[in-house]
Design a protein around this motif. Structure first.
Motif, PDB file in Angstrom:
ATOM      1  N   GLY A 341       0.928  -1.224   0.033  1.00  0.00           N
ATOM      2  CA  GLY A 341       0.064  -0.013   0.067  1.00  0.00           C
ATOM      3  C   GLY A 341       0.964   1.372  -0.010  1.00  0.00           C
ATOM      4  O   GLY A 341       0.596   2.283  -0.625  1.00  0.00           O
ATOM      5  N   ALA A 342       1.966   1.458   0.890  1.00  0.00           N
ATOM      6  CA  ALA A 342       2.712   2.344   0.794  1.00  0.00           C
ATOM      7  C   ALA A 342       3.499   2.613  -0.423  1.00  0.00           C
ATOM      8  O   ALA A 342       3.600   3.688  -0.929  1.00  0.00           O
ATOM      9  CB  ALA A 342       3.916   2.143   1.944  1.00  0.00           C
ATOM     10  N   SER A 345       0.863   4.049  -2.961  1.00  0.00           N
ATOM     11  CA  SER A 345       0.389   5.437  -2.452  1.00  0.00           C
ATOM     12  C   SER A 345       1.358   6.252  -2.837  1.00  0.00           C
ATOM     13  O   SER A 345       1.204   7.308  -3.262  1.00  0.00           O
ATOM     14  CB  SER A 345       0.280   5.444  -0.887  1.00  0.00           C
ATOM     15  OG  SER A 345      -0.945   4.709  -0.774  1.00  0.00           O
ATOM     16  N   VAL A 349       1.394   9.521  -5.310  1.00  0.00           N
ATOM     17  CA  VAL A 349       1.580  10.840  -4.925  1.00  0.00           C
ATOM     18  C   VAL A 349       2.723  11.514  -5.685  1.00  0.00           C
ATOM     19  O   VAL A 349       2.493  12.522  -6.259  1.00  0.00           O
ATOM     20  CB  VAL A 349       1.876  11.183  -3.428  1.00  0.00           C
ATOM     21  CG1 VAL A 349       2.675  12.460  -2.938  1.00  0.00           C
ATOM     22  CG2 VAL A 349       1.076  10.464  -2.564  1.00  0.00           C
ATOM     23  N   THR A 370      -3.169   5.968  -6.521  1.00  0.00           N
ATOM     24  CA  THR A 370      -3.466   6.460  -5.194  1.00  0.00           C
ATOM     25  C   THR A 370      -4.402   5.716  -4.184  1.00  0.00           C
ATOM     26  O   THR A 370      -4.207   5.554  -3.345  1.00  0.00           O
ATOM     27  CB  THR A 370      -3.579   7.794  -5.288  1.00  0.00           C
ATOM     28  OG1 THR A 370      -2.415   8.539  -5.940  1.00  0.00           O
ATOM     29  CG2 THR A 370      -3.642   8.584  -4.028  1.00  0.00           C
ATOM     30  N   PRO A 371      -5.756   5.522  -4.989  1.00  0.00           N
ATOM     31  CA  PRO A 371      -6.706   5.167  -4.112  1.00  0.00           C
ATOM     32  C   PRO A 371      -6.384   3.467  -4.045  1.00  0.00           C
ATOM     33  O   PRO A 371      -6.638   3.013  -2.808  1.00  0.00           O
ATOM     34  CB  PRO A 371      -7.857   5.081  -5.095  1.00  0.00           C
ATOM     35  CG  PRO A 371      -7.471   5.536  -6.263  1.00  0.00           C
ATOM     36  CD  PRO A 371      -6.216   6.088  -6.223  1.00  0.00           C
ATOM     37  N   GLY A 373      -3.572   2.240  -3.648  1.00  0.00           N
ATOM     38  CA  GLY A 373      -2.339   2.241  -2.412  1.00  0.00           C
ATOM     39  C   GLY A 373      -2.934   2.569  -1.230  1.00  0.00           C
ATOM     40  O   GLY A 373      -2.640   1.599  -0.104  1.00  0.00           O
ATOM     41  N   LEU A 374      -3.632   3.492  -0.943  1.00  0.00           N
ATOM     42  CA  LEU A 374      -4.391   3.999   0.181  1.00  0.00           C
ATOM     43  C   LEU A 374      -5.303   2.978   0.816  1.00  0.00           C
ATOM     44  O   LEU A 374      -5.251   2.796   2.060  1.00  0.00           O
ATOM     45  CB  LEU A 374      -5.017   5.258   0.020  1.00  0.00           C
ATOM     46  CG  LEU A 374      -4.317   6.438  -0.165  1.00  0.00           C
ATOM     47  CD1 LEU A 374      -5.055   7.706  -0.227  1.00  0.00           C
ATOM     48  CD2 LEU A 374      -3.426   6.785   1.160  1.00  0.00           C
ATOM     49  N   LEU A 375      -6.018   2.313   0.109  1.00  0.00           N
ATOM     50  CA  LEU A 375      -6.982   1.135   0.347  1.00  0.00           C
ATOM     51  C   LEU A 375      -6.227   0.297   1.203  1.00  0.00           C
ATOM     52  O   LEU A 375      -6.517  -0.530   2.135  1.00  0.00           O
ATOM     53  CB  LEU A 375      -8.222   0.726  -0.666  1.00  0.00           C
ATOM     54  CG  LEU A 375      -9.044   1.711  -0.716  1.00  0.00           C
ATOM     55  CD1 LEU A 375      -9.913   1.361  -2.258  1.00  0.00           C
ATOM     56  CD2 LEU A 375     -10.165   1.865   0.151  1.00  0.00           C
ATOM     57  N   LEU A 377      -3.172   0.163   2.025  1.00  0.00           N
ATOM     58  CA  LEU A 377      -2.179   0.703   3.243  1.00  0.00           C
ATOM     59  C   LEU A 377      -3.239   0.634   4.649  1.00  0.00           C
ATOM     60  O   LEU A 377      -2.949   0.044   5.475  1.00  0.00           O
ATOM     61  CB  LEU A 377      -1.787   1.953   3.001  1.00  0.00           C
ATOM     62  CG  LEU A 377      -0.978   2.559   4.249  1.00  0.00           C
ATOM     63  CD1 LEU A 377       0.146   1.676   4.690  1.00  0.00           C
ATOM     64  CD2 LEU A 377      -0.589   4.199   3.759  1.00  0.00           C
ATOM     65  N   LEU A 378      -4.504   1.185   4.451  1.00  0.00           N
ATOM     66  CA  LEU A 378      -5.381   1.344   5.367  1.00  0.00           C
ATOM     67  C   LEU A 378      -5.920  -0.290   5.850  1.00  0.00           C
ATOM     68  O   LEU A 378      -6.031  -0.564   7.292  1.00  0.00           O
ATOM     69  CB  LEU A 378      -6.812   2.065   5.232  1.00  0.00           C
ATOM     70  CG  LEU A 378      -6.252   3.494   5.008  1.00  0.00           C
ATOM     71  CD1 LEU A 378      -7.659   4.197   4.314  1.00  0.00           C
ATOM     72  CD2 LEU A 378      -5.978   4.203   5.916  1.00  0.00           C
TER      73      LEU A 378
END
Length: 476
Positions: A341-342, A345, A349, A370-371, A373-375, A377-378
């Motif tokens: 995810g990092a 993300s 970025v 981005t989305p 990766g963020l999902l 990561l979360l």
């Protein structure tokens, strides 16, 4: 479509068109290489030829291998028994890894050299990202070579099906032999019915492998040195190949995992075979004794309760059973999700930043990376920090959710019957050796709402064992 294998619907033609199409890329690679050489650009010519010829050559090799595998499968489904047994899939997978690594490395090194030589003096440090390709290639080469050497230590382990082919509505079984070493403890085997299908198109095409059914058993060693196993298979399951109830195709996979002792060295034993399975009622000539079956069931039950107790903290006070799903129990899985995810993300970025000065295409890539990766990561952070406490007493349950030790909320509800309890698979992962790990949660369905009582349980047997313990606490 009938469950029985139909030879008329299974003819596999040699992929002449695909090979001819890929040959065009090889010719283009050679032609481009010559043109660059004549222009004095030797490095660019080698890079161009390796890119086109390497990728096309790898794809041609995989096409021919896939065709031969399909022909062998058809012959076995028609009853033609291979004299040398069915080879495991492991070595071919490791060789494919080596091939991919060689292509990535051979293409990545010259491209990286040329790109960095041109752009780094201009202070364009983003060009260092091209080093990812040779690094991935080197990693695949190292890992592939390591896996091949490990496979060679154990040697060939062909599987001989009995009955042949295996039957839904009957049994799937057989035996394999070892060339080197011996098992300190008999390994466990798993038979899986897998639905293989694709979604998306073009570059976004993804291959999915969904497990429809699976069963486990312990391997038995007979006096003739053969390691035997057998499974009873329900008649309603699909056979090898196409089935009108599923898109794509059906595969039957047998895997075996254990530990071998070779002199003073212990080796992990991981083998996977693809077996032919048709409709029928044939059974294996060899059957484990009733005493052995009973012993295996007892051992499996004890192992399941031990696994449940080691994963979910349990405490009984009076007529109340307390369950604690501690955070941080699956750091490996959570760390992988966080790292992936990092990376995605960070790439998103960075692409967003570069898109401010570049083309709109970078915005499109940024909106994809981005989305995702963020999902990811979360989700990894959730897996790492989630905690859950629950208590079960006759007719009542209570839960408390926390995140990294911070209490978020609690719930209390009436639970009257064990039929309201269920287990649900939440995640599955497959190792490089093909070993599949499933994660489950135990939940209660109350008035249309779901309360999770325990989570992150590795293995269906452990989840079922915990469900039995909770059911007992309800009716005390």
């Amino acid at each position: 479509m009938s469950k029985q294998f139909n030879a008329d619907n299974k003819k596999t033609n040699f992929p002449w068109f695909a090979l001819a199409f890929l040959s065009v890329f090889i010719i283009a690679g050679i032609g481009g290489c010559i043109a660059f050489f004549l222009d004095g650009q030797i490095g660019a010519g080698l890079t161009f030829s390796m890119m086109f010829c390497g990728i096309a050559g790898l794809m041609m090799t995989l096409l021919v291998y896939g065709h031969r595998k399909a022909l062998a499968e058809q012959s076995m489904l028609l009853g033609e028994k291979p004299a040398d047994g069915i080879a495991s899939n492991n070595k071919s997978g490791y060789q494919a890894m080596l091939g991919m690594g060689a292509v990535f490395f051979a293409i990545g090194v010259p491209i990286s050299f040329v790109a960095i030589s041109d752009e780094l003096p201009k202070a364009n440090y983003a060009v260092l990202l091209v080093l990812v390709f040779p690094l991935i290639g080197a990693l695949l080469l190292w890992q592939g070579r390591t896996k091949v050497k490990h496979w060679q230590k154990i040697g060939k382990t062909p599987f001989y099906p009995e009955p042949f082919p295996g039957c839904v509505g009957g049994q799937v079984g057989g035996y394999f032999t070892l060339q080197h070493g011996r098992f300190e403890q008999m390994p466990q085997a798993e038979l899986s019915c897998v639905h293989v299908y694709q979604s998306g198109s073009g570059k976004n095409r993804t291959t999915h492998r969904k497990h429809i059914w699976s069963s486990q058993c312990n391997v038995s060693r007979t006096v003739d040195g053969k390691h035997r196993l057998v499974f009873d298979v329900p008649a309603e399951l699909p056979v090898t190949g196409e089935d009108s109830r599923y898109r794509g195709r059906i595969e039957w996979q047998l895997s075996c995992n254990g530990e071998l002792q070779q002199a003073s060295e212990r080796l992990k034993f991981n083998r996977k075979w693809t077996l032919p399975v048709i409709a029928g009622n044939a059974r294996s000539a060899w059957q484990p004794s009733a005493a052995e079956v009973e012993l295996q069931q007892q051992q499996r039950q004890v192992a399941a309760f031990d696994a449940a107790a080691s994963q979910i903290k349990q405490q009984v006070q009076g007529d109340t059973l307390y369950l604690t799903s501690e955070p941080g129990r699956h750091t490996g899985t959570a760390s992988t999700l966080i790292i992936v995810g990092a990376i995605f993300s960070g790439a998103g970025v960075f692409l967003s930043y570069k898109a401010l000065d570049e083309t709109a295409m970078l915005w499109l890539m940024a909106l994809i990376f981005t989305p995702v990766g963020l999902l990811t990561l979360l989700f990894g952070l959730f897996w790492l920090g989630r905690g859950l406490k629950a208590s079960v007493s006759p007719g009542q349950v209570w839960i408390q959710r926390s995140m990294f030790g911070i209490q978020l909320y609690q719930r209390r509800a009436q639970l009257t019957t064990e039929q309201q309890l269920s287990i649900k698979q939440t995640l599955s992962s497959t190792s490089g050796e093909g070993k599949r790990t499933e994660y489950f949660r135990l939940q209660a369905d109350i008035d249309g709402k779901t309360l999770v009582l325990a989570e992150g349980i590795t293995g269906r047997d452990a989840a079922e064992a915990l469900k039995l313990q909770v059911a007992e606490a309800l009716i005390r």
